[in-house]
Design a protein around this motif. Sequence first.
Motif, PDB file in Angstrom:
ATOM      1  N   TYR A   1       0.815  -1.223   0.000  1.00 31.10           N
ATOM      2  CA  TYR A   1       0.000   0.000   0.000  1.00 31.10           C
ATOM      3  C   TYR A   1       0.851   1.278   0.000  1.00 31.10           C
ATOM      4  O   TYR A   1       0.690   2.139  -0.855  1.00 31.10           O
ATOM      5  CB  TYR A   1      -0.902   0.048   1.240  1.00 31.10           C
ATOM      6  N   GLN A   2       1.725   1.378   1.031  1.00 29.21           N
ATOM      7  CA  GLN A   2       2.382   2.679   1.249  1.00 29.21           C
ATOM      8  C   GLN A   2       3.584   2.898   0.343  1.00 29.21           C
ATOM      9  O   GLN A   2       4.039   4.023   0.208  1.00 29.21           O
ATOM     10  CB  GLN A   2       2.772   2.837   2.716  1.00 29.21           C
ATOM     11  N   LEU A   3       4.136   1.831  -0.250  1.00 30.80           N
ATOM     12  CA  LEU A   3       5.255   2.066  -1.167  1.00 30.80           C
ATOM     13  C   LEU A   3       4.785   1.962  -2.623  1.00 30.80           C
ATOM     14  O   LEU A   3       4.772   2.969  -3.346  1.00 30.80           O
ATOM     15  CB  LEU A   3       6.398   1.067  -0.894  1.00 30.80           C
ATOM     16  N   LEU A   4       4.331   0.767  -3.025  1.00 30.13           N
ATOM     17  CA  LEU A   4       4.022   0.583  -4.449  1.00 30.13           C
ATOM     18  C   LEU A   4       2.766   1.328  -4.892  1.00 30.13           C
ATOM     19  O   LEU A   4       2.764   2.020  -5.905  1.00 30.13           O
ATOM     20  CB  LEU A   4       3.908  -0.915  -4.761  1.00 30.13           C
ATOM     21  N   MET A   5       1.690   1.201  -4.097  1.00 27.94           N
ATOM     22  CA  MET A   5       0.454   1.874  -4.499  1.00 27.94           C
ATOM     23  C   MET A   5       0.632   3.389  -4.460  1.00 27.94           C
ATOM     24  O   MET A   5       0.184   4.096  -5.365  1.00 27.94           O
ATOM     25  CB  MET A   5      -0.677   1.444  -3.565  1.00 27.94           C
ATOM     26  N   ALA A   6       1.312   3.867  -3.426  1.00 29.45           N
ATOM     27  CA  ALA A   6       1.537   5.312  -3.299  1.00 29.45           C
ATOM     28  C   ALA A   6       2.361   5.831  -4.474  1.00 29.45           C
ATOM     29  O   ALA A   6       2.002   6.825  -5.120  1.00 29.45           O
ATOM     30  CB  ALA A   6       2.253   5.607  -1.984  1.00 29.45           C
ATOM     31  N   GLU A   7       3.452   5.131  -4.810  1.00 36.07           N
ATOM     32  CA  GLU A   7       4.306   5.591  -5.912  1.00 36.07           C
ATOM     33  C   GLU A   7       3.586   5.431  -7.256  1.00 36.07           C
ATOM     34  O   GLU A   7       3.812   6.218  -8.173  1.00 36.07           O
ATOM     35  CB  GLU A   7       5.643   4.829  -5.910  1.00 36.07           C
ATOM     36  N   ALA A   8       2.728   4.415  -7.359  1.00 37.37           N
ATOM     37  CA  ALA A   8       1.964   4.232  -8.601  1.00 37.37           C
ATOM     38  C   ALA A   8       1.034   5.425  -8.823  1.00 37.37           C
ATOM     39  O   ALA A   8       0.837   5.872  -9.960  1.00 37.37           O
ATOM     40  CB  ALA A   8       1.149   2.945  -8.529  1.00 37.37           C
ATOM     41  N   ILE A   9       0.466   5.971  -7.736  1.00 40.00           N
ATOM     42  CA  ILE A   9      -0.432   7.123  -7.857  1.00 40.00           C
ATOM     43  C   ILE A   9       0.397   8.382  -8.151  1.00 40.00           C
ATOM     44  O   ILE A   9       0.078   9.149  -9.065  1.00 40.00           O
ATOM     45  CB  ILE A   9      -1.290   7.318  -6.579  1.00 40.00           C
TER      46      ILE A   9
ATOM     47  N   THR B   1      -9.330  -2.319  -2.880  1.00 39.92           N
ATOM     48  CA  THR B   1      -8.151  -2.588  -3.719  1.00 39.92           C
ATOM     49  C   THR B   1      -8.500  -3.615  -4.781  1.00 39.92           C
ATOM     50  O   THR B   1      -8.148  -3.446  -5.961  1.00 39.92           O
ATOM     51  CB  THR B   1      -6.987  -3.112  -2.845  1.00 39.92           C
ATOM     52  N   ALA B   2      -9.207  -4.669  -4.369  1.00 44.40           N
ATOM     53  CA  ALA B   2      -9.581  -5.724  -5.318  1.00 44.40           C
ATOM     54  C   ALA B   2     -10.501  -5.164  -6.402  1.00 44.40           C
ATOM     55  O   ALA B   2     -10.301  -5.412  -7.596  1.00 44.40           O
ATOM     56  CB  ALA B   2     -10.252  -6.874  -4.571  1.00 44.40           C
ATOM     57  N   VAL B   3     -11.494  -4.350  -5.990  1.00 43.75           N
ATOM     58  CA  VAL B   3     -12.431  -3.788  -6.968  1.00 43.75           C
ATOM     59  C   VAL B   3     -11.690  -2.826  -7.893  1.00 43.75           C
ATOM     60  O   VAL B   3     -11.877  -2.836  -9.121  1.00 43.75           O
ATOM     61  CB  VAL B   3     -13.602  -3.055  -6.247  1.00 43.75           C
ATOM     62  N   SER B   4     -10.815  -2.018  -7.305  1.00 40.63           N
ATOM     63  CA  SER B   4     -10.084  -1.018  -8.083  1.00 40.63           C
ATOM     64  C   SER B   4      -9.138  -1.676  -9.088  1.00 40.63           C
ATOM     65  O   SER B   4      -8.879  -1.149 -10.166  1.00 40.63           O
ATOM     66  CB  SER B   4      -9.313  -0.125  -7.111  1.00 40.63           C
ATOM     67  N   LEU B   5      -8.662  -2.865  -8.738  1.00 34.42           N
ATOM     68  CA  LEU B   5      -7.762  -3.615  -9.631  1.00 34.42           C
ATOM     69  C   LEU B   5      -8.526  -4.069 -10.885  1.00 34.42           C
ATOM     70  O   LEU B   5      -8.076  -3.863 -12.019  1.00 34.42           O
ATOM     71  CB  LEU B   5      -7.236  -4.839  -8.865  1.00 34.42           C
ATOM     72  N   VAL B   6      -9.729  -4.632 -10.660  1.00 35.87           N
ATOM     73  CA  VAL B   6     -10.558  -5.089 -11.786  1.00 35.87           C
ATOM     74  C   VAL B   6     -10.961  -3.879 -12.633  1.00 35.87           C
ATOM     75  O   VAL B   6     -10.858  -3.871 -13.867  1.00 35.87           O
ATOM     76  CB  VAL B   6     -11.836  -5.799 -11.251  1.00 35.87           C
ATOM     77  N   ASN B   7     -11.377  -2.854 -11.909  1.00 36.77           N
ATOM     78  CA  ASN B   7     -11.807  -1.614 -12.516  1.00 36.77           C
ATOM     79  C   ASN B   7     -10.690  -0.925 -13.308  1.00 36.77           C
ATOM     80  O   ASN B   7     -10.930  -0.300 -14.335  1.00 36.77           O
ATOM     81  CB  ASN B   7     -12.154  -0.745 -11.315  1.00 36.77           C
ATOM     82  N   GLY B   8      -9.459  -1.066 -12.805  1.00 38.39           N
ATOM     83  CA  GLY B   8      -8.293  -0.485 -13.470  1.00 38.39           C
ATOM     84  C   GLY B   8      -8.071  -1.150 -14.813  1.00 38.39           C
ATOM     85  O   GLY B   8      -7.709  -0.490 -15.792  1.00 38.39           O
ATOM     86  N   LEU B   9      -8.321  -2.469 -14.863  1.00 38.32           N
ATOM     87  CA  LEU B   9      -8.124  -3.175 -16.130  1.00 38.32           C
ATOM     88  C   LEU B   9      -9.182  -2.756 -17.146  1.00 38.32           C
ATOM     89  O   LEU B   9      -8.886  -2.577 -18.324  1.00 38.32           O
ATOM     90  CB  LEU B   9      -8.168  -4.694 -15.908  1.00 38.32           C
TER      91      LEU B   9
ATOM     92  N   LYS C   1       4.004   5.931 -18.478  1.00 36.31           N
ATOM     93  CA  LYS C   1       3.543   6.234 -17.110  1.00 36.31           C
ATOM     94  C   LYS C   1       2.419   5.275 -16.745  1.00 36.31           C
ATOM     95  O   LYS C   1       2.340   4.760 -15.640  1.00 36.31           O
ATOM     96  CB  LYS C   1       2.990   7.669 -17.044  1.00 36.31           C
ATOM     97  N   ARG C   2       1.522   5.068 -17.708  1.00 38.12           N
ATOM     98  CA  ARG C   2       0.381   4.199 -17.456  1.00 38.12           C
ATOM     99  C   ARG C   2       0.829   2.747 -17.270  1.00 38.12           C
ATOM    100  O   ARG C   2       0.294   2.031 -16.429  1.00 38.12           O
ATOM    101  CB  ARG C   2      -0.596   4.308 -18.626  1.00 38.12           C
ATOM    102  N   ARG C   3       1.839   2.345 -18.060  1.00 39.79           N
ATOM    103  CA  ARG C   3       2.373   0.978 -17.911  1.00 39.79           C
ATOM    104  C   ARG C   3       2.983   0.809 -16.522  1.00 39.79           C
ATOM    105  O   ARG C   3       2.727  -0.181 -15.835  1.00 39.79           O
ATOM    106  CB  ARG C   3       3.452   0.724 -18.964  1.00 39.79           C
ATOM    107  N   ALA C   4       3.799   1.798 -16.114  1.00 41.61           N
ATOM    108  CA  ALA C   4       4.453   1.718 -14.800  1.00 41.61           C
ATOM    109  C   ALA C   4       3.390   1.675 -13.701  1.00 41.61           C
ATOM    110  O   ALA C   4       3.487   0.887 -12.748  1.00 41.61           O
ATOM    111  CB  ALA C   4       5.376   2.918 -14.606  1.00 41.61           C
ATOM    112  N   HIS C   5       2.361   2.514 -13.867  1.00 39.10           N
ATOM    113  CA  HIS C   5       1.260   2.563 -12.890  1.00 39.10           C
ATOM    114  C   HIS C   5       0.591   1.189 -12.789  1.00 39.10           C
ATOM    115  O   HIS C   5       0.352   0.686 -11.688  1.00 39.10           O
ATOM    116  CB  HIS C   5       0.259   3.638 -13.328  1.00 39.10           C
ATOM    117  N   THR C   6       0.309   0.585 -13.945  1.00 42.27           N
ATOM    118  CA  THR C   6      -0.379  -0.715 -13.954  1.00 42.27           C
ATOM    119  C   THR C   6       0.460  -1.779 -13.246  1.00 42.27           C
ATOM    120  O   THR C   6      -0.048  -2.502 -12.383  1.00 42.27           O
ATOM    121  CB  THR C   6      -0.654  -1.161 -15.416  1.00 42.27           C
TER     122      THR C   6
END
Length: 249
Positions: A85-93, A156-164, A111-116
Amino acid sequence: MPPNATDTDFNADPEININNSKHINHGQQITKENTNNYALNIFQSSMNLLAHILIGAVVGVSIIYSFRGELSAFYLHIVLCVIGYQLLMAEAIIGLCPNSGWADSLTFVDKRRAHTVMQVVGSALAIAGSIIMALTKSVNWDTLHGQFGLVAMVFTAVSLVNGLTSLYAYEFRKCLSGNLSKITHICFGIVAFVTSGISLCYGFDKGGFRNWATPPLAYTMMGFTACFTFIIIINPTITFFNKSIRVFK
Ligand code: HEM
């Protein structure tokens, strides 16, 4: 272009930012409007730098706390959740924000690839950390720490599906509006990130951590978490409102 000149217009929406910077890169002069945004760019860079430092401190202290002895399921849950959460998700945002630091030289597509990639890996680690801890308990979701952790995990799970579906918005356009997909992805992502931060603060308030770190350091960690969480959600919140206003107009 002089090294101290800025070449991007601030806009909360990264798609617009990248279009602007491309436009300027392709032979345009630095306009008065660009130089007027200089102060805003510096402010944003400073805020993002502060967020990077606070993330480093919070994640670093949590990892030192967890690696003092044998890595039990309890300490593993801290390592996985904090890195997720605090490292990867934060840096992805942050990576999608203008003046983010590490992602500034990337094109919008990269940027979008790195975020994904960061979101998928971060979410997997965070969900695994939460499940590992929940499995070791006989009674679940009986504390505020656990309840906020559960909300973070579900969003997080919903946002992951939603992100795709946002990433493949064009392909899904017949069954799902691209804008709706993106707006809900931003909204769920913000909720997941904020609730994970709240859960972490309740985690720092646990006796074991307070005894090891001393109460002042525990409160400092909570303050740091609140501060970088606030900085990080500013840009997606603006994007969320801009996109929503555009849709409803
Ligand atoms: C973002 C970071 C964190 C998340 C998302 C998280 C999530 C969770 C989850 C889902 C549970 C299981 C709850 C249940 O089944 O009832 C749990 C339990 C627990 N966590 Fe964390 N955790 C995080 C960080 C921490 C930290 C930093 C500490 C302490 C230093 C900590 C201490 C505990 C303790 C003591 C429990 C067992 C008691 C309880 O459920 O409240 N956690 N955590």
